[in-house]
Design a protein around this motif. Structure first.
Motif, PDB file in Angstrom:
ATOM      1  N   GLN A  15       0.936  -1.247   0.061  1.00 17.11           N
ATOM      2  CA  GLN A  15       0.093   0.090  -0.036  1.00 17.11           C
ATOM      3  C   GLN A  15       0.825   1.221   0.122  1.00 17.11           C
ATOM      4  O   GLN A  15       0.576   2.254  -0.714  1.00 17.11           O
ATOM      5  N   ARG A  16       1.921   1.312   0.757  1.00 21.32           N
ATOM      6  CA  ARG A  16       3.025   2.429   0.993  1.00 21.32           C
ATOM      7  C   ARG A  16       3.512   2.769  -0.446  1.00 21.32           C
ATOM      8  O   ARG A  16       3.651   3.835  -1.132  1.00 21.32           O
ATOM      9  N   ILE A  17       4.011   1.533  -1.278  1.00 26.19           N
ATOM     10  CA  ILE A  17       4.384   1.351  -2.501  1.00 26.19           C
ATOM     11  C   ILE A  17       3.324   2.225  -3.505  1.00 26.19           C
ATOM     12  O   ILE A  17       3.753   3.007  -4.380  1.00 26.19           O
ATOM     13  N   ASN A  18       2.146   1.672  -3.475  1.00 26.79           N
ATOM     14  CA  ASN A  18       1.325   2.312  -4.370  1.00 26.79           C
ATOM     15  C   ASN A  18       1.146   3.700  -4.005  1.00 26.79           C
ATOM     16  O   ASN A  18       0.883   4.544  -5.086  1.00 26.79           O
ATOM     17  N   SER A  19       0.989   4.044  -2.642  1.00 30.14           N
ATOM     18  CA  SER A  19       0.935   5.607  -2.530  1.00 30.14           C
ATOM     19  C   SER A  19       1.931   6.386  -3.170  1.00 30.14           C
ATOM     20  O   SER A  19       1.598   7.737  -3.652  1.00 30.14           O
ATOM     21  N   LYS A  20       3.192   5.806  -2.949  1.00 29.67           N
ATOM     22  CA  LYS A  20       4.436   6.750  -3.623  1.00 29.67           C
ATOM     23  C   LYS A  20       4.333   6.721  -5.162  1.00 29.67           C
ATOM     24  O   LYS A  20       4.651   7.639  -5.695  1.00 29.67           O
ATOM     25  N   LYS A  21       3.651   5.598  -5.985  1.00 22.54           N
ATOM     26  CA  LYS A  21       3.460   5.703  -7.149  1.00 22.54           C
ATOM     27  C   LYS A  21       2.320   6.776  -7.607  1.00 22.54           C
ATOM     28  O   LYS A  21       2.649   7.369  -8.476  1.00 22.54           O
ATOM     29  N   ASN A  22       1.411   6.859  -6.814  1.00 22.44           N
ATOM     30  CA  ASN A  22       0.416   8.076  -6.891  1.00 22.44           C
ATOM     31  C   ASN A  22       1.170   9.581  -6.574  1.00 22.44           C
ATOM     32  O   ASN A  22       0.675  10.337  -7.547  1.00 22.44           O
ATOM     33  N   GLN A  23       1.982   9.554  -5.646  1.00 20.49           N
ATOM     34  CA  GLN A  23       2.793  10.638  -5.535  1.00 20.49           C
ATOM     35  C   GLN A  23       3.367  11.102  -6.569  1.00 20.49           C
ATOM     36  O   GLN A  23       3.537  12.435  -7.222  1.00 20.49           O
ATOM     37  N   ILE A  24       4.168  10.034  -7.150  1.00 23.70           N
ATOM     38  CA  ILE A  24       4.831  10.398  -8.368  1.00 23.70           C
ATOM     39  C   ILE A  24       4.257  11.020  -9.636  1.00 23.70           C
ATOM     40  O   ILE A  24       4.523  12.013 -10.369  1.00 23.70           O
ATOM     41  N   ASP A  61      13.648  11.684  -5.197  1.00 25.54           N
ATOM     42  CA  ASP A  61      13.578  10.987  -3.714  1.00 25.54           C
ATOM     43  C   ASP A  61      12.670   9.917  -3.304  1.00 25.54           C
ATOM     44  O   ASP A  61      12.798   8.928  -2.888  1.00 25.54           O
ATOM     45  N   ILE A  62      11.468  10.269  -3.869  1.00 23.27           N
ATOM     46  CA  ILE A  62      10.424   9.340  -3.767  1.00 23.27           C
ATOM     47  C   ILE A  62      10.638   7.792  -4.471  1.00 23.27           C
ATOM     48  O   ILE A  62      10.546   6.781  -3.904  1.00 23.27           O
ATOM     49  N   LEU A  70      10.540  -1.803  -2.541  1.00 23.00           N
ATOM     50  CA  LEU A  70      10.115  -2.683  -3.238  1.00 23.00           C
ATOM     51  C   LEU A  70      11.064  -4.060  -3.253  1.00 23.00           C
ATOM     52  O   LEU A  70      10.481  -4.945  -2.932  1.00 23.00           O
ATOM     53  N   THR A  71      12.416  -3.619  -2.878  1.00 23.41           N
ATOM     54  CA  THR A  71      13.303  -4.696  -2.178  1.00 23.41           C
ATOM     55  C   THR A  71      12.912  -5.337  -0.999  1.00 23.41           C
ATOM     56  O   THR A  71      12.997  -6.584  -0.828  1.00 23.41           O
TER      57      THR A  71
END
Length: 145
Positions: A15-24, A61-62, A70-71
């Motif tokens: 979920q955090r990774i998907n949030s970062k994708k949305n931020q990007i 940064d994001i 992801l790792t």
């Protein structure tokens, strides 16, 4: 840590990774929409030189944070898969994989297995007990080593 808490870690990280994708995506939109207006009016000095440069720096940064996460997610999923492999019952394994590796909702799992949701939840509770037993065996094995 209980089996359920351990197994849920991958979902939260995903979920955090998907949030970062949305931020990007949002920052890319900001960077793309930056334009300069040429007027004869003097500019107000601001600490920010360029919105586009700030957006690009933040995106980098994001993306770096996301790469690390992801790792970490891959490592979580591998350890979860190893735990699930330790469970003997094939049906339990299937439910655990669908829920904690594929993030499927209970209704979808029940439909695919041709069970009621309540039966899948009952099997899930049993499968969590099986994972707790696997975790206890691993812990005991680590203590002996």
């Amino acid at each position: 840590m209980t089996a359920k808490e351990y197994l849920r870690q991958a979902y939260r990280l995903d979920q955090r990774i998907n949030s970062k994708k949305n931020q990007i995506v949002s920052l890319e939109n900001v960077a793309m929409s930056c334009t300069s207006a040429i007027t004869g009016m003097p500019r107000n000095p601001s600490p920010t030189v360029s919105q586009m440069a700030d957006a690009v720096c933040r995106m980098v940064d994001i993306k770096n944070e996301m790469k690390d996460e992801l790792t970490q997610l891959l490592n979580y999923k591998i350890s979860i898969l190893e735990l699930i492999r330790g469970v003997k019952d094939i049906e339990y394994k299937l439910i655990l994989e669908k829920r904690y590796l594929c993030y499927q909702p209970w209704e979808e799992i029940a439909c695919e297995l041709h069970y009621s949701v309540s039966w899948v939840l009952k099997l899930h509770r049993k499968s969590l007990r099986a994972v707790d037993a696997v975790m206890a065996r691993k812990e005991k094995k680590n203590e002996l080593a």
